[in-house]
Design a protein around this motif. Structure first.
Motif, PDB file in Angstrom:
ATOM      1  N   ASP A   8       0.838  -1.206   0.000  1.00 52.80           N
ATOM      2  CA  ASP A   8       0.000   0.000   0.000  1.00 52.80           C
ATOM      3  C   ASP A   8       0.875   1.260   0.000  1.00 52.80           C
ATOM      4  O   ASP A   8       1.735   1.430   0.865  1.00 52.80           O
ATOM      5  N   ALA A   9       0.644   2.138  -0.974  1.00 51.69           N
ATOM      6  CA  ALA A   9       1.456   3.361  -1.098  1.00 51.69           C
ATOM      7  C   ALA A   9       1.323   4.265   0.125  1.00 51.69           C
ATOM      8  O   ALA A   9       2.272   4.946   0.514  1.00 51.69           O
ATOM      9  N   ARG A  10       0.137   4.269   0.759  1.00 45.25           N
ATOM     10  CA  ARG A  10      -0.086   5.139   1.927  1.00 45.25           C
ATOM     11  C   ARG A  10       0.713   4.637   3.135  1.00 45.25           C
ATOM     12  O   ARG A  10       1.353   5.416   3.843  1.00 45.25           O
ATOM     13  N   VAL A  11       0.669   3.323   3.344  1.00 41.97           N
ATOM     14  CA  VAL A  11       1.435   2.719   4.440  1.00 41.97           C
ATOM     15  C   VAL A  11       2.930   2.959   4.211  1.00 41.97           C
ATOM     16  O   VAL A  11       3.669   3.352   5.121  1.00 41.97           O
ATOM     17  N   THR A  12       3.361   2.750   2.961  1.00 42.25           N
ATOM     18  CA  THR A  12       4.766   2.955   2.590  1.00 42.25           C
ATOM     19  C   THR A  12       5.207   4.383   2.895  1.00 42.25           C
ATOM     20  O   THR A  12       6.263   4.616   3.496  1.00 42.25           O
ATOM     21  N   ALA A  13       4.392   5.360   2.490  1.00 42.42           N
ATOM     22  CA  ALA A  13       4.762   6.772   2.685  1.00 42.42           C
ATOM     23  C   ALA A  13       4.876   7.115   4.168  1.00 42.42           C
ATOM     24  O   ALA A  13       5.813   7.806   4.590  1.00 42.42           O
ATOM     25  N   LEU A  14       3.936   6.638   4.984  1.00 40.57           N
ATOM     26  CA  LEU A  14       3.963   6.996   6.409  1.00 40.57           C
ATOM     27  C   LEU A  14       5.098   6.297   7.153  1.00 40.57           C
ATOM     28  O   LEU A  14       5.731   6.884   8.034  1.00 40.57           O
ATOM     29  N   LEU A  15       5.373   5.044   6.801  1.00 39.82           N
ATOM     30  CA  LEU A  15       6.502   4.354   7.443  1.00 39.82           C
ATOM     31  C   LEU A  15       7.835   4.968   7.004  1.00 39.82           C
ATOM     32  O   LEU A  15       8.749   5.135   7.814  1.00 39.82           O
ATOM     33  N   ALA A  16       7.931   5.330   5.725  1.00 42.41           N
ATOM     34  CA  ALA A  16       9.157   5.983   5.237  1.00 42.41           C
ATOM     35  C   ALA A  16       9.348   7.327   5.935  1.00 42.41           C
ATOM     36  O   ALA A  16      10.460   7.682   6.342  1.00 42.41           O
TER      37      ALA A  16
END
Length: 359
Positions: A151-159
């Motif tokens: 998921d791009a949203r999960v990826t962005a927030l974890l990054a």
């Protein structure tokens, strides 16, 4: 300020006279370290001091992500988890507390970023090429567990959380591999992958973290992937991808690195194989601020000298223009604040706490 776009490497565990000469070259902006340059912490710290003695502004880089991509793994360096571990933590909520897993995962990712950056800086390393923003489509062997999530949203927030940890230790960051390497099976180290999706599909998904993090990312590394429905050139050689899409459409203002010019996919431009100099000039003209040439210092480093000489000549002949903005972006990646002392770091409550949060 002259523009120093080349990131080189060295063969051994200490500098030889030729290394010093190459690092002192006005077109050299930094160097990237590999496992072959590592013996232990004392040797690494001495090597970094020697590099800075050649030129204080050289950027000392490494690929240190966690999981299977981590160059220094012994003599006290923490074995960092692969990024997928944070994506898995995100999905594990406490009983009756929906969303608690997501917040725990963000906190753990910040802790990992802090540990990663503080340990590197304590040994004199300035910068790591992290975080990976590629999405885990389950297809790419070369990305795999290096990705946070599908998921791009999960990826962005974890990054973003990992970046927050890096920043606490004074280290900049690098989102990679723009606009996304996770959808293709091929490994760009050995062949050139092709992603046949439309621009609309890529922007809606894989490239979305770059827009959401455009005020957070200090640098970006493009993928050695061809997206033929957008441009016939790989992203790192394409002004369409770098200038039109990344800079203008997605609003990114930081530094852009080329991926390694010695990779198989790197010197195939418009269907023909080109030399290192032409590849570097093409990348710089397309919008890269810096270009990497890795693993070419072994066996005497003829390719390194060829690139230094070739780029100097191209500059004299007007083949490429030095850009002051690129140099300012490069210098902005140098670390902030004093580097921690290793023994003090090991004893510090902040560091101990961060270690306890790692999955």
């Amino acid at each position: 300020t002259p523009h120093a776009p080349l990131i080189l490497d060295i063969e051994g565990t200490q500098l030889c006279a030729t290394d010093r000469q190459r690092l002192a070259h006005p077109l050299t902006g930094g160097l990237i370290l590999f496992a072959r340059n590592w013996v232990d912490r004392a040797q690494l710290a001495a090597l970094c001091r020697d590099i800075k003695a050649v030129r204080e502004d050289l950027l000392i880089c490494v690929d240190h992500e966690g999981g299977r991509v981590q160059r220094f793994r012994s003599d006290g360096f923490t074995h960092l988890p692969p990024m997928r571990a944070f994506g898995e933590l995100w999905l594990r909520d406490d009983k009756g507390r929906p969303g608690s897993g997501a917040l725990k995962a963000c906190n753990a990712a910040s802790a990992a970023g802090y540990v990663l950056a503080a340990e590197l800086r304590a040994c004199g390393v300035d910068f790591s090429f992290t975080p990976v923003l590629d999405l885990d489509w389950g297809e790419s062997g070369v990305i795999g567990d290096r990705a946070f999530a599908r998921d791009a949203r999960v990826t962005a927030l974890l990054a973003k959380s990992l970046i927050h940890g890096l920043l606490r230790a004074g280290m900049a960051n690098c989102g990679k591999h723009f606009p996304g390497h996770g959808f293709v099976k091929a490994d760009s180290h050995t062949e050139i992958p092709v992603d046949r999706r439309s621009l609309k599909a890529i922007l809606a998904d894989d490239a979305a973290p770059y827009e959401w993090l455009n005020s957070t990312l200090s640098s970006v590394m493009p993928a050695h992937v061809i997206y033929p429905r957008v441009d016939s050139r790989p992203a790192g050689f394409s002004s369409t991808w770098l200038e039109d899409i990344l800079r203008h459409r997605l609003g990114f203002g930081g530094a852009i690195f080329s991926d390694d010019l010695s990779m198989a996919g790197a010197r195939l431009i418009d269907g023909r194989e080109v030399g290192y100099t032409e590849a570097a000039v093409t990348a710089l003209e397309a919008g890269c601020d810096m270009v990497l040439l890795c693993n070419q210092s072994v066996d005497g480093g003829a390719a390194v000298d060829e690139l230094l000489d070739g780029l100097a000549e191209a500059q004299l002949k007007g083949g490429w223009q030095m850009r002051e903005a690129s140099e300012l972006r490069r210098r902005a990646l140098l670390p902030n604040g004093a580097a921690p002392d290793w023994d003090e770091l090991m004893r510090s409550p902040d560091y101990q706490h961060a270690l306890s949060l790692l999955p």
